[in-house]
Design an enzyme around this catalytic site. Structure first.
Site, PDB file in Angstrom:
ATOM      1  N   HIS A  18      86.804  49.868  40.788  1.00 55.13           N
ATOM      2  CA  HIS A  18      86.515  48.429  40.732  1.00 55.13           C
ATOM      3  C   HIS A  18      86.143  48.059  39.302  1.00 55.13           C
ATOM      4  O   HIS A  18      86.198  48.895  38.390  1.00 55.13           O
ATOM      5  CB  HIS A  18      85.444  48.031  41.758  1.00 55.13           C
ATOM      6  CG  HIS A  18      84.101  48.673  41.573  1.00 55.13           C
ATOM      7  ND1 HIS A  18      83.282  48.395  40.512  1.00 55.13           N
ATOM      8  CD2 HIS A  18      83.420  49.584  42.320  1.00 55.13           C
ATOM      9  CE1 HIS A  18      82.162  49.093  40.618  1.00 55.13           C
ATOM     10  NE2 HIS A  18      82.230  49.827  41.699  1.00 55.13           N
ATOM     11  N   HIS A  21      83.897  50.328  37.077  1.00 56.08           N
ATOM     12  CA  HIS A  21      84.523  51.536  36.517  1.00 56.08           C
ATOM     13  C   HIS A  21      85.437  51.174  35.354  1.00 56.08           C
ATOM     14  O   HIS A  21      85.501  51.880  34.347  1.00 56.08           O
ATOM     15  CB  HIS A  21      85.350  52.254  37.583  1.00 56.08           C
ATOM     16  CG  HIS A  21      84.582  52.537  38.839  1.00 56.08           C
ATOM     17  ND1 HIS A  21      85.028  52.151  40.071  1.00 56.08           N
ATOM     18  CD2 HIS A  21      83.378  53.136  39.035  1.00 56.08           C
ATOM     19  CE1 HIS A  21      84.143  52.504  40.982  1.00 56.08           C
ATOM     20  NE2 HIS A  21      83.128  53.096  40.375  1.00 56.08           N
ATOM     21  N   CYS A 126      69.378  60.797  48.134  1.00 56.09           N
ATOM     22  CA  CYS A 126      70.332  59.689  48.294  1.00 56.09           C
ATOM     23  C   CYS A 126      71.739  60.264  48.168  1.00 56.09           C
ATOM     24  O   CYS A 126      72.123  60.721  47.100  1.00 56.09           O
ATOM     25  CB  CYS A 126      70.123  58.594  47.251  1.00 56.09           C
ATOM     26  SG  CYS A 126      71.513  57.414  47.260  1.00 56.09           S
ATOM     27  N   CYS A 129      73.838  58.586  45.321  1.00 53.02           N
ATOM     28  CA  CYS A 129      73.546  59.036  43.946  1.00 53.02           C
ATOM     29  C   CYS A 129      73.735  60.536  43.818  1.00 53.02           C
ATOM     30  O   CYS A 129      73.821  61.056  42.722  1.00 53.02           O
ATOM     31  CB  CYS A 129      72.090  58.764  43.563  1.00 53.02           C
ATOM     32  SG  CYS A 129      71.630  57.058  43.460  1.00 53.02           S
ATOM     33  N   CYS A 144      66.941  53.924  48.617  1.00 50.03           N
ATOM     34  CA  CYS A 144      67.291  54.358  47.264  1.00 50.03           C
ATOM     35  C   CYS A 144      67.091  53.197  46.286  1.00 50.03           C
ATOM     36  O   CYS A 144      67.534  52.081  46.568  1.00 50.03           O
ATOM     37  CB  CYS A 144      68.750  54.814  47.252  1.00 50.03           C
ATOM     38  SG  CYS A 144      69.454  54.878  45.610  1.00 50.03           S
ATOM     39  N   HIS A 147      70.924  52.079  45.229  1.00 49.02           N
ATOM     40  CA  HIS A 147      71.856  51.566  46.239  1.00 49.02           C
ATOM     41  C   HIS A 147      71.192  50.748  47.343  1.00 49.02           C
ATOM     42  O   HIS A 147      71.874  50.139  48.163  1.00 49.02           O
ATOM     43  CB  HIS A 147      72.632  52.727  46.877  1.00 49.02           C
ATOM     44  CG  HIS A 147      73.511  53.428  45.902  1.00 49.02           C
ATOM     45  ND1 HIS A 147      73.107  54.549  45.207  1.00 49.02           N
ATOM     46  CD2 HIS A 147      74.746  53.135  45.456  1.00 49.02           C
ATOM     47  CE1 HIS A 147      74.088  54.920  44.400  1.00 49.02           C
ATOM     48  NE2 HIS A 147      75.075  54.093  44.524  1.00 49.02           N
ATOM     49  N   LYS A 306      73.891  45.064  42.059  1.00 47.85           N
ATOM     50  CA  LYS A 306      74.890  45.913  41.408  1.00 47.85           C
ATOM     51  C   LYS A 306      76.150  45.940  42.267  1.00 47.85           C
ATOM     52  O   LYS A 306      76.071  46.118  43.475  1.00 47.85           O
ATOM     53  CB  LYS A 306      74.353  47.330  41.259  1.00 47.85           C
ATOM     54  CG  LYS A 306      75.358  48.239  40.564  1.00 47.85           C
ATOM     55  CD  LYS A 306      74.967  49.700  40.633  1.00 47.85           C
ATOM     56  CE  LYS A 306      76.032  50.536  39.961  1.00 47.85           C
ATOM     57  NZ  LYS A 306      76.331  51.771  40.644  1.00 47.85           N
ATOM     58  N   LYS A 309      80.520  50.108  45.918  1.00 51.04           N
ATOM     59  CA  LYS A 309      81.183  50.317  47.202  1.00 51.04           C
ATOM     60  C   LYS A 309      80.147  50.352  48.321  1.00 51.04           C
ATOM     61  O   LYS A 309      80.330  49.779  49.382  1.00 51.04           O
ATOM     62  CB  LYS A 309      81.948  51.637  47.111  1.00 51.04           C
ATOM     63  CG  LYS A 309      82.194  52.334  48.419  1.00 51.04           C
ATOM     64  CD  LYS A 309      83.628  52.165  48.813  1.00 51.04           C
ATOM     65  CE  LYS A 309      84.046  52.510  50.201  1.00 51.04           C
ATOM     66  NZ  LYS A 309      83.498  53.541  50.950  1.00 51.04           N
TER      67      LYS A 309
HETATM   68  N1  MSP Z   1      80.576  60.657  39.192  1.00 51.88           N
HETATM   69  C1  MSP Z   1      79.453  60.081  38.552  1.00 51.88           C
HETATM   70  C2  MSP Z   1      79.487  60.303  37.056  1.00 51.88           C
HETATM   71  C3  MSP Z   1      79.552  61.724  36.616  1.00 51.88           C
HETATM   72  S1  MSP Z   1      79.675  61.862  34.883  1.00 51.88           S
HETATM   73  C4  MSP Z   1      79.467  63.446  34.546  1.00 51.88           C
HETATM   74  C5  MSP Z   1      79.417  58.577  38.823  1.00 51.88           C
HETATM   75  N2  MSP Z   1      80.567  58.020  39.190  1.00 51.88           N
HETATM   76  S2  MSP Z   1      80.763  56.477  39.578  1.00 51.88           S
HETATM   77  O1  MSP Z   1      82.151  56.368  39.939  1.00 51.88           O
HETATM   78  O2  MSP Z   1      79.811  56.094  40.567  1.00 51.88           O
HETATM   79  O3  MSP Z   1      80.420  55.628  38.323  1.00 51.88           O
HETATM   80  C6  MSP Z   1      81.032  55.856  37.111  1.00 51.88           C
HETATM   81  C7  MSP Z   1      80.699  54.809  36.085  1.00 51.88           C
HETATM   82  O4  MSP Z   1      80.988  53.502  36.556  1.00 51.88           O
HETATM   83  C8  MSP Z   1      79.221  54.823  35.679  1.00 51.88           C
HETATM   84  O5  MSP Z   1      79.121  54.690  34.273  1.00 51.88           O
HETATM   85  C9  MSP Z   1      78.681  53.598  36.356  1.00 51.88           C
HETATM   86  O6  MSP Z   1      77.607  53.063  35.663  1.00 51.88           O
HETATM   87  C10 MSP Z   1      79.904  52.678  36.274  1.00 51.88           C
HETATM   88  N3  MSP Z   1      79.757  51.622  37.242  1.00 51.88           N
HETATM   89  C11 MSP Z   1      79.843  51.696  38.609  1.00 51.88           C
HETATM   90  N4  MSP Z   1      79.477  50.490  39.115  1.00 51.88           N
HETATM   91  C12 MSP Z   1      79.135  49.650  38.110  1.00 51.88           C
HETATM   92  C13 MSP Z   1      78.858  48.268  38.001  1.00 51.88           C
HETATM   93  N5  MSP Z   1      78.709  47.502  39.031  1.00 51.88           N
HETATM   94  N6  MSP Z   1      78.762  47.751  36.745  1.00 51.88           N
HETATM   95  C14 MSP Z   1      79.003  48.479  35.602  1.00 51.88           C
HETATM   96  N7  MSP Z   1      79.280  49.757  35.675  1.00 51.88           N
HETATM   97  C15 MSP Z   1      79.085  50.424  36.877  1.00 51.88           C
HETATM   98  O7  MSP Z   1      78.373  57.976  38.674  1.00 51.88           O
END
Ligand code: MSP
Length: 414
Positions: A18, A21, A126, A129, A144, A147, A306, A309
């Site tokens: 999304h 990411h 969690c 996380c 959490c 989340h 935030k 998903k």
């Molecule tokens: N798998 C772990 C990271 C491991 S790194 C060794 C993880 N994955 S994630 O898919 O949940 O998130 C990856 C990145 O996307 C993180 O930097 C996270 O902050 C970013 N984002 C996920 N949702 C977000 C928002 N709503 N806004 C901005 N970035 C966020 O964490």
């Protein structure tokens, strides 16, 4: 040439990407493009985090194997990064054989240092996380803090990493390297978390089979964050040459081990603690170089929460890209969020930016420049021969046209 290594976090494959990411990846991509333009030797890594309970459960809910789910989501990531023009040099998956070698090699060094021991462990976990929280950190109702969903009580025999032994070394590192954690405000938060006392960290799970088996400990699986963080070096070939094949670790030597290299992790603020506390502690224990900077950005919010998903309020990129194009989305993400702070996503904000900054400001600028150029060069494309000479002619004519315009203006004002 200065070696510059920039990474994104590796993304969980429990669901499709999304806007959040995409943001982290576009920021890292812009940094990589900028570095290449400046002439730095640049290496840009992204990838996917495929092990752990979160993925295991998501796959089970769809009645498929975790690897099948990962393959499907990885295809989506590849397609999206292509559409968005992301210029990564490599894409690591934690299910790659090369990654497992890196994890095993890192653990072997931490074991040699005497920093791993077995103990009983219980606490609030969690699954979103993939982390334990203390009672103090939880929201009322054992939710959490990230989340806002219920944590689960876990009680099991785990392997532990002596994180507490690295408290002073971490604090000393932060003090000696003011750019290690950016922005400054976040550095202060991390510093006070560490200064308030670090507990040893549980780094294995016994009730989980979807992961890397913990070397030397049957029935234990490597904790998903220890597994995931290692991607930054396993992708470069760390651990690929137990028999000393220098070719296999050439990337590691160049981008990570070279003292002059820059090693930048771009991450969201939710995962800063893992990157600025746990990861450097693992590396200190293993006697390996640390990243030079961990840069944390804020969150894209929807209705002040935030986007995620688990909360169910995500904005999918497909429709925006289809309608407005990938560049418009890249532009919006970078323009609308102040790096480091949170920003609220709304369709109105997107359309306003599109109309005012792109269609109006940029569109008008381009059309004016074209009109000026036509006037200055008799409706012809400016000559390509001798770029400097052409530029001078161009500049002289621009000044003339500009003066003329100012005269007009003065005349009208008068
Ligand atoms: N798998 C772990 C990271 C491991 S790194 C060794 C993880 N994955 S994630 O898919 O949940 O998130 C990856 C990145 O996307 C993180 O930097 C996270 O902050 C970013 N984002 C996920 N949702 C977000 C928002 N709503 N806004 C901005 N970035 C966020 O964490």
């Amino acid at each position: 040439m200065h070696p510059y290594y920039v990474t994104t976090p590796i993304y969980y494959v429990n669901d499709f990407p999304h806007i959040g990411h995409i943001y982290t990846t576009v920021v890292a991509d812009v940094i990589a493009r900028d570095r290449r333009q400046r002439g730095d030797a640049t290496y840009f890594l992204t990838g996917t985090d495929e092990h752990g309970q979160k993925i295991e459960r998501a796959a089970a809910a769809r009645g498929i194997a975790p690897k099948a789910l990962a393959d499907e989501v990885v295809d989506r990531y590849h397609a999206l990064w292509r559409t968005l023009g992301i210029t990564h040099d490599d894409f690591i998956r934690t299910t790659d054989a090369r990654h497992r070698l890196g994890v095993e090699a890192l653990i072997a060094r931490i074991v040699d240092r005497g920093d791993i021991y077995a103990d009983h462990h219980e606490g609030w976990y969690c699954p979103d996380c993939e982390a334990f929280y203390t009672e103090k950190e939880l929201l009322p109702g054992n939710l959490c803090p990230i989340h806002e969903r219920p944590c689960e009580w876990r009680s099991e025999e785990n392997l532990f990493f002596r994180l507490s032994a690295y408290q002073d070394a971490l604090l000393a590192h932060y003090d000696a390297h003011p750019n290690f954690i950016r922005p400054r405000s976040r550095a202060n938060e991390v510093r006070s978390f560490v200064a308030s006392g670090l507990k040893d960290l549980s780094i294995s799970r016994t009730n989980l089979s979807w992961g890397i088996p913990f070397p030397g400990h049957n029935g234990h699986t490597v904790y998903v964050w220890l597994d995931a963080l290692t991607n930054y070096i396993s992708a470069l070939g760390y651990g690929a040459a137990p028999d000393g094949d220098a070719g296999a670790t050439a990337h590691y030597d160049r981008w990570w081990a070279a003292p002059a290299s820059t090693r930048l992790h771009v991450v969201g603020k939710d995962i800063l603690r893992f990157h600025a506390v746990y990861w450097p502690a693992f590396l200190l224990s293993a006697g390996l170089p640390l990243p030079t900077t961990v840069y944390a950005h804020g969150w894209w919010l929807r209705d002040q929460r935030k986007m995620s998903k688990s909360v169910g309020n995500v904005v999918r990129p497909d429709h925006l890209i289809e309608r407005f194009g990938a560049d418009a989305l890249r532009f919006f993400l970078l323009r609308d969020m102040v790096f480091g702070q949170d920003a609220n996503f709304s369709d109105e904000a997107f359309i306003d930016r599109y109309n005012s900054d792109l269609a109006n400001d940029l569109g008008n600028t381009v059309s004016r420049v074209v009109a000026l150029s036509r006037r200055a060069f008799d409706n012809r494309t400016p000559p390509r021969r001798g770029p400097e000479a052409a530029l001078q002619v161009w500049a002289r004519k621009q000044v003339a046209v500009y003066r003329e315009a100012m005269d007009d203006l003065a005349f009208h004002r008068a």
